[in-house]
Design a protein around this motif. Structure first.
Motif, PDB file in Angstrom:
ATOM      1  N   ASP A 138       0.839  -1.207   0.000  1.00 54.27           N
ATOM      2  CA  ASP A 138       0.000   0.000   0.000  1.00 54.27           C
ATOM      3  C   ASP A 138       0.871   1.253   0.000  1.00 54.27           C
ATOM      4  N   GLY A 139       2.005   1.198   0.716  1.00 51.30           N
ATOM      5  CA  GLY A 139       2.917   2.334   0.755  1.00 51.30           C
ATOM      6  C   GLY A 139       3.500   2.633  -0.615  1.00 51.30           C
ATOM      7  N   ALA A 140       3.808   1.582  -1.388  1.00 49.63           N
ATOM      8  CA  ALA A 140       4.345   1.785  -2.737  1.00 49.63           C
ATOM      9  C   ALA A 140       3.305   2.431  -3.642  1.00 49.63           C
TER      10      ALA A 140
ATOM     11  N   ARG B 240       3.520   6.342  -5.310  1.00 51.80           N
ATOM     12  CA  ARG B 240       3.299   6.670  -6.727  1.00 51.80           C
ATOM     13  C   ARG B 240       2.275   7.792  -6.869  1.00 51.80           C
ATOM     14  N   GLU B 241       1.248   7.754  -5.999  1.00 51.33           N
ATOM     15  CA  GLU B 241       0.218   8.806  -6.057  1.00 51.33           C
ATOM     16  C   GLU B 241       0.766  10.155  -5.610  1.00 51.33           C
ATOM     17  N   LEU B 242       1.636  10.143  -4.593  1.00 45.43           N
ATOM     18  CA  LEU B 242       2.165  11.380  -4.024  1.00 45.43           C
ATOM     19  C   LEU B 242       3.359  11.923  -4.802  1.00 45.43           C
ATOM     20  N   GLY B 243       4.123  11.012  -5.408  1.00 40.73           N
ATOM     21  CA  GLY B 243       5.359  11.421  -6.070  1.00 40.73           C
ATOM     22  C   GLY B 243       6.550  11.376  -5.142  1.00 40.73           C
ATOM     23  N   HIS B 244       6.351  10.862  -3.930  1.00 39.70           N
ATOM     24  CA  HIS B 244       7.444  10.710  -2.965  1.00 39.70           C
ATOM     25  C   HIS B 244       7.024   9.709  -1.894  1.00 39.70           C
ATOM     26  N   LEU B 245       7.996   9.254  -1.116  1.00 39.29           N
ATOM     27  CA  LEU B 245       7.696   8.305  -0.051  1.00 39.29           C
ATOM     28  C   LEU B 245       6.729   8.949   0.943  1.00 39.29           C
ATOM     29  N   PRO B 246       5.689   8.228   1.358  1.00 37.62           N
ATOM     30  CA  PRO B 246       4.666   8.845   2.220  1.00 37.62           C
ATOM     31  C   PRO B 246       5.166   9.184   3.620  1.00 37.62           C
ATOM     32  N   LYS B 247       4.821  10.395   4.045  1.00 42.25           N
ATOM     33  CA  LYS B 247       5.083  10.796   5.421  1.00 42.25           C
ATOM     34  C   LYS B 247       3.947  10.274   6.296  1.00 42.25           C
ATOM     35  N   MET B 248       4.172  10.277   7.582  1.00 42.19           N
ATOM     36  CA  MET B 248       3.185   9.724   8.514  1.00 42.19           C
ATOM     37  C   MET B 248       1.852  10.476   8.405  1.00 42.19           C
TER      38      MET B 248
ATOM     39  N   LYS C 238      -1.901   9.146   7.241  1.00 39.47           N
ATOM     40  CA  LYS C 238      -3.121   9.382   8.023  1.00 39.47           C
ATOM     41  C   LYS C 238      -4.218   9.950   7.135  1.00 39.47           C
ATOM     42  N   ASP C 239      -3.863  10.906   6.281  1.00 37.07           N
ATOM     43  CA  ASP C 239      -4.847  11.497   5.359  1.00 37.07           C
ATOM     44  C   ASP C 239      -5.372  10.449   4.386  1.00 37.07           C
ATOM     45  N   ALA C 240      -4.470   9.579   3.904  1.00 37.15           N
ATOM     46  CA  ALA C 240      -4.885   8.537   2.965  1.00 37.15           C
ATOM     47  C   ALA C 240      -5.857   7.576   3.620  1.00 37.15           C
ATOM     48  N   ARG C 241      -5.603   7.248   4.891  1.00 40.14           N
ATOM     49  CA  ARG C 241      -6.499   6.313   5.585  1.00 40.14           C
ATOM     50  C   ARG C 241      -7.871   6.929   5.837  1.00 40.14           C
ATOM     51  N   ALA C 242      -7.905   8.251   5.993  1.00 39.81           N
ATOM     52  CA  ALA C 242      -9.198   8.923   6.161  1.00 39.81           C
ATOM     53  C   ALA C 242     -10.046   8.757   4.899  1.00 39.81           C
ATOM     54  N   ARG C 243      -9.371   8.591   3.755  1.00 40.21           N
ATOM     55  CA  ARG C 243     -10.082   8.382   2.496  1.00 40.21           C
ATOM     56  C   ARG C 243     -10.334   6.903   2.214  1.00 40.21           C
TER      57      ARG C 243
ATOM     58  N   ALA D  89     -10.547   3.422   4.408  1.00 35.64           N
ATOM     59  CA  ALA D  89     -10.524   2.773   5.724  1.00 35.64           C
ATOM     60  C   ALA D  89      -9.922   1.376   5.695  1.00 35.64           C
ATOM     61  N   THR D  90      -9.635   0.826   4.494  1.00 36.76           N
ATOM     62  CA  THR D  90      -9.009  -0.499   4.437  1.00 36.76           C
ATOM     63  C   THR D  90      -7.524  -0.439   4.777  1.00 36.76           C
ATOM     64  N   LEU D  91      -6.929   0.752   4.738  1.00 35.02           N
ATOM     65  CA  LEU D  91      -5.530   0.888   5.124  1.00 35.02           C
ATOM     66  C   LEU D  91      -5.384   0.714   6.628  1.00 35.02           C
ATOM     67  N   LEU D  92      -4.246   0.185   7.058  1.00 33.62           N
ATOM     68  CA  LEU D  92      -3.930   0.192   8.477  1.00 33.62           C
ATOM     69  C   LEU D  92      -3.761   1.640   8.916  1.00 33.62           C
ATOM     70  N   SER D  93      -3.950   1.912  10.200  1.00 38.78           N
ATOM     71  CA  SER D  93      -3.705   3.270  10.680  1.00 38.78           C
ATOM     72  C   SER D  93      -2.204   3.534  10.702  1.00 38.78           C
ATOM     73  N   GLU D  94      -1.826   4.817  10.724  1.00 34.51           N
ATOM     74  CA  GLU D  94      -0.406   5.155  10.740  1.00 34.51           C
ATOM     75  C   GLU D  94       0.278   4.601  11.988  1.00 34.51           C
ATOM     76  N   TRP D  95      -0.476   4.526  13.106  1.00 35.54           N
ATOM     77  CA  TRP D  95       0.119   4.015  14.337  1.00 35.54           C
ATOM     78  C   TRP D  95       0.237   2.498  14.316  1.00 35.54           C
ATOM     79  N   GLN D  96      -0.653   1.816  13.619  1.00 31.78           N
ATOM     80  CA  GLN D  96      -0.511   0.368  13.457  1.00 31.78           C
ATOM     81  C   GLN D  96       0.754   0.047  12.664  1.00 31.78           C
ATOM     82  N   VAL D  97       0.975   0.834  11.601  1.00 29.71           N
ATOM     83  CA  VAL D  97       2.187   0.639  10.801  1.00 29.71           C
ATOM     84  C   VAL D  97       3.417   0.945  11.650  1.00 29.71           C
ATOM     85  N   TYR D  98       3.364   2.043  12.384  1.00 30.71           N
ATOM     86  CA  TYR D  98       4.494   2.480  13.205  1.00 30.71           C
ATOM     87  C   TYR D  98       4.885   1.399  14.206  1.00 30.71           C
TER      88      TYR D  98
END
Length: 235
Positions: free
Chosen positions: A159-161, A165-173, A177-182, A184-193
């Motif tokens: 999912d990070g890859a 590609r969508e952002l044009g750079h490696l995702p920041k935390m 979080k913003d992506a997961r708000a859109r 909900a199938t993504l893990l939360s940023e804290w679950q990943v952390y």
């Protein structure tokens, strides 16, 4: 740039005040006492205090369980008002059925947030945890495709890859979080952390894993985490 979906003209013409009055009118179709009588009658037919599922399946009950909740706040509050003893224990099968029904309604596996937002028709998350050990285990038993263990990290990297590609750079935390708000199938940023057990700098370690995945896919990632210009979204 994604095309914005147009709302149907009929939806645009809805008067919010008129809609609120309409909904209030629907709720007034039944008095509290009429609803309590429906609950008592259903309990008499079943020979026990009905669950929401049993009440909904009762062909002789004319009130929908959601109407009961709208009047009394929660299912158990309504049953107490009717003089019925709330069922203290919910079976494993009933919990699985609740998760399946909510998942069918949402079109995806339910999250903790979904369970909390549907409080009253769903068992508490603590009961789910106590019964199954985790929400993931409960969802697995309910038939959902839910990653566990190493599979969870593998999916997060994939999912990070995609997000990179969508952002044009490696995702920041914060961007995750913003992506997961859109989605909900993504893990939360804290679950990943927490899943990336590298301290200090768990998130940068996750970004490293995403970078390695992109490299495996033939994508060149710059030292600053940016992707080639032809992969960056148009601004």
């Amino acid at each position: 740039m994604a095309r914005q979906r147009r709302r149907h003209p009929a939806l645009e013409s809805i008067d919010e005040h008129a809609l609120a009055e309409f909904r209030a009118g629907l709720r007034r179709r039944y008095t509290d006492e009429e609803i309590l009588e429906e609950l008592r009658a259903s309990a008499a037919r079943l020979g026990r205090s009905p669950t929401m599922r049993e009440f909904a399946a009762d062909a002789e009950a004319s009130v929908h369980p959601q109407t009961v909740i709208e009047h009394f706040g929660t299912w158990n509050a309504a049953k107490r008002a009717a003089g019925l003893r709330p069922r203290r224990f919910i079976s494993r099968e009933e919990l699985v059925a609740q998760l399946r029904e909510l998942g069918e309604e949402l079109g995806r596996p339910p999250t903790v947030r979904d369970i909390e937002e549907h409080r009253g028709r769903m068992a508490s998350k603590s009961l789910i945890w106590h019964t199954f050990g985790s929400l993931a285990a409960a969802l697995k038993e309910a038939g959902f495709d839910v990653p566990v263990g190493e599979e969870r990290l593998e999916r997060a990297i994939a999912d990070g890859a995609v997000l990179a590609r969508e952002l044009g750079h490696l995702p920041k935390m914060a961007e995750w979080k913003d992506a997961r708000a859109r989605d909900a199938t993504l893990l939360s940023e804290w679950q990943v952390y927490r899943m990336v057990d590298v301290q200090p700098g768990a998130w940068s370690a996750f970004q490293f894993l995403v970078r390695e995945r992109l490299r495996e896919e033939g994508v060149r990632v710059g030292p600053d985490g940016t992707l080639p210009a032809d992969l960056r979204p148009e601004r």
